[in-house]
Design an enzyme around this catalytic site. Structure first.
Site, PDB file in Angstrom:
ATOM      1  N   GLY A  14      45.818  34.061  48.005  1.00 37.08           N
ATOM      2  CA  GLY A  14      46.864  34.160  46.991  1.00 37.08           C
ATOM      3  C   GLY A  14      47.087  32.935  46.132  1.00 37.08           C
ATOM      4  O   GLY A  14      48.172  32.758  45.574  1.00 37.08           O
ATOM      5  N   SER A  15      46.056  32.105  45.958  1.00 35.86           N
ATOM      6  CA  SER A  15      46.288  30.938  45.093  1.00 35.86           C
ATOM      7  C   SER A  15      46.457  31.368  43.632  1.00 35.86           C
ATOM      8  O   SER A  15      47.236  30.764  42.890  1.00 35.86           O
ATOM      9  CB  SER A  15      45.165  29.907  45.247  1.00 35.86           C
ATOM     10  OG  SER A  15      43.978  30.348  44.643  1.00 35.86           O
ATOM     11  N   ASN A  16      45.743  32.402  43.205  1.00 33.10           N
ATOM     12  CA  ASN A  16      45.937  32.887  41.824  1.00 33.10           C
ATOM     13  C   ASN A  16      47.300  33.550  41.656  1.00 33.10           C
ATOM     14  O   ASN A  16      47.929  33.423  40.606  1.00 33.10           O
ATOM     15  CB  ASN A  16      44.818  33.845  41.427  1.00 33.10           C
ATOM     16  CG  ASN A  16      43.591  33.100  40.931  1.00 33.10           C
ATOM     17  OD1 ASN A  16      43.622  32.484  39.870  1.00 33.10           O
ATOM     18  ND2 ASN A  16      42.531  33.115  41.723  1.00 33.10           N
ATOM     19  N   MET A  91      39.650  43.011  46.621  1.00 30.21           N
ATOM     20  CA  MET A  91      38.214  43.322  46.659  1.00 30.21           C
ATOM     21  C   MET A  91      38.006  44.838  46.751  1.00 30.21           C
ATOM     22  O   MET A  91      37.355  45.335  47.670  1.00 30.21           O
ATOM     23  CB  MET A  91      37.553  42.608  47.834  1.00 30.21           C
ATOM     24  CG  MET A  91      37.682  41.096  47.758  1.00 30.21           C
ATOM     25  SD  MET A  91      36.991  40.424  46.235  1.00 30.21           S
ATOM     26  CE  MET A  91      37.111  38.680  46.537  1.00 30.21           C
ATOM     27  N   ARG A  92      38.557  45.551  45.798  1.00 26.41           N
ATOM     28  CA  ARG A  92      38.404  47.008  45.759  1.00 26.41           C
ATOM     29  C   ARG A  92      38.164  47.455  44.341  1.00 26.41           C
ATOM     30  O   ARG A  92      38.769  46.909  43.412  1.00 26.41           O
ATOM     31  CB  ARG A  92      39.688  47.707  46.223  1.00 26.41           C
ATOM     32  CG  ARG A  92      39.802  47.819  47.683  1.00 26.41           C
ATOM     33  CD  ARG A  92      41.152  48.356  48.092  1.00 26.41           C
ATOM     34  NE  ARG A  92      41.381  47.914  49.434  1.00 26.41           N
ATOM     35  CZ  ARG A  92      40.902  48.530  50.512  1.00 26.41           C
ATOM     36  NH1 ARG A  92      40.238  49.659  50.383  1.00 26.41           N
ATOM     37  NH2 ARG A  92      41.108  48.031  51.711  1.00 26.41           N
ATOM     38  N   ASN A 108      41.646  41.403  35.598  1.00 28.80           N
ATOM     39  CA  ASN A 108      41.056  40.872  36.836  1.00 28.80           C
ATOM     40  C   ASN A 108      40.557  39.451  36.549  1.00 28.80           C
ATOM     41  O   ASN A 108      40.202  39.129  35.416  1.00 28.80           O
ATOM     42  CB  ASN A 108      39.887  41.753  37.271  1.00 28.80           C
ATOM     43  CG  ASN A 108      39.236  41.267  38.547  1.00 28.80           C
ATOM     44  OD1 ASN A 108      39.921  40.861  39.494  1.00 28.80           O
ATOM     45  ND2 ASN A 108      37.913  41.285  38.596  1.00 28.80           N
ATOM     46  N   HIS A 110      37.558  36.763  37.852  1.00 26.38           N
ATOM     47  CA  HIS A 110      36.309  36.766  38.613  1.00 26.38           C
ATOM     48  C   HIS A 110      35.666  35.385  38.511  1.00 26.38           C
ATOM     49  O   HIS A 110      35.597  34.810  37.420  1.00 26.38           O
ATOM     50  CB  HIS A 110      35.364  37.839  38.054  1.00 26.38           C
ATOM     51  CG  HIS A 110      34.100  37.963  38.836  1.00 26.38           C
ATOM     52  ND1 HIS A 110      34.044  38.610  40.064  1.00 26.38           N
ATOM     53  CD2 HIS A 110      32.851  37.506  38.594  1.00 26.38           C
ATOM     54  CE1 HIS A 110      32.811  38.544  40.526  1.00 26.38           C
ATOM     55  NE2 HIS A 110      32.063  37.875  39.665  1.00 26.38           N
TER      56      HIS A 110
HETATM   57  C1  GAR Z   1      39.324  34.025  43.465  1.00 25.51           C
HETATM   58  O1  GAR Z   1      38.297  33.075  43.372  1.00 25.51           O
HETATM   59  C2  GAR Z   1      39.027  35.201  42.576  1.00 25.51           C
HETATM   60  O2  GAR Z   1      38.399  34.847  41.386  1.00 25.51           O
HETATM   61  C3  GAR Z   1      38.113  35.990  43.459  1.00 25.51           C
HETATM   62  O3  GAR Z   1      38.692  35.923  44.739  1.00 25.51           O
HETATM   63  C4  GAR Z   1      39.354  34.664  44.853  1.00 25.51           C
HETATM   64  C5  GAR Z   1      40.771  34.926  45.308  1.00 25.51           C
HETATM   65  O4  GAR Z   1      41.388  33.702  45.612  1.00 25.51           O
HETATM   66  N1  GAR Z   1      37.985  37.345  43.023  1.00 25.51           N
HETATM   67  C6  GAR Z   1      36.840  38.029  43.045  1.00 25.51           C
HETATM   68  O5  GAR Z   1      35.800  37.575  43.469  1.00 25.51           O
HETATM   69  C7  GAR Z   1      36.945  39.437  42.492  1.00 25.51           C
HETATM   70  N2  GAR Z   1      35.648  40.001  42.282  1.00 25.51           N
HETATM   71  P1  GAR Z   1      42.960  33.625  45.763  1.00 25.51           P
HETATM   72  O6  GAR Z   1      43.360  34.682  46.797  1.00 25.51           O
HETATM   73  O7  GAR Z   1      43.236  32.241  46.248  1.00 25.51           O
HETATM   74  O8  GAR Z   1      43.569  33.906  44.421  1.00 25.51           O
END
Ligand code: GAR
Length: 210
Positions: A14-16, A91-92, A108, A110
């Protein structure tokens, strides 16, 4: 509430999500966090920050929603008056009722410069491919996997000796910068879309002051 209510859908750390809550998202305000994993650290993060966080059953599959369950998620978001949905480590694949209800209003993030390295483990794939520059992409979600119209991208140089972990960490810093910016542009109505091409319109705030 004035502005746009934003929901973040996340399944991991959940950092984003936190970057979207704490960053400058302009007229967009994160009011809800939904997770497909009851154990996800992002749920604890939401509690700490004071944003409502909920687990909703995604159904029996690992990489997509069950049809009925996707309808439950869409219904919940609509009941809450959500105007923009941000996927952040969910991731869905979304193909059904969620996309129908929020088409053009789901983003999204990525960790690669799409269309290079869609899908899983893009940082490892980028290193193995030998690219000199990778980065991250915010895009609108369509029916494909990481194929939707690109809103913003940020490049990140690959350094000698990088591992998937070190590269991911530097890409993540850029993710935290461009995701709030994309939300801000969308919520200000400053993203114009023609086919696949998304353009950020000039800020007309100065015109309002005249
Ligand atoms: C992030 O790096 C995001 O870009 C990636 O998962 C991570 C989630 O980190 N998403 C994907 O790869 C989607 N295809 P977070 O939980 O710290 O935000």
């Amino acid at each position: 509430m004035s502005g746009t209510a934003v929901a973040v859908l996340a399944g991991g750390r959940g950092s984003n999500f936190e970057a979207l809550v704490r960053g400058d998202t302009g007229d967009g305000r994160v009011t809800l966090l939904l997770s497909d994993n009851p154990e996800a650290p992002v749920l604890a993060r939401a509690r700490e920050i004071g944003v409502e966080g909920r687990y909703i059953d995604p159904g029996p599959y690992r990489t997509r929603f069950g049809l009925r369950e996707e309808g439950d998620w869409a219904g919940f978001l609509m009941d809450r008056g959500i105007g923009l949905v941000c996927l952040a480590g969910l991731m869905r694949i979304i193909k059904g009722p969620l996309l129908d209800a929020f088409e053009g209003r789901i983003m999204n993030i990525h960790p690669s410069l799409l269309p290079a390295f869609p899908g899983l483990e893009p940082q490892r794939k980028a290193l193995e491919h030998g690219v000199k520059v990778s980065g991250c992409t915010v895009h609108y979600v369509d029916r494909g996997t990481d194929t939707g119209p690109i809103i913003l991208q940020a490049p990140v140089p690959v350094l000698p000796g990088d591992t998937p972990e070190t590269l991911s960490e530097r890409i993540l810093a850029e993710e935290h910068r461009i995701y709030p910016e994309a939300v801000k542009l969308h919520c200000a109505g400053r993203l114009s879309r023609r086919g696949r091409r998304v353009t950020a319109l000039e800020d007309s705030a100065h015109l309002r002051d005249i």
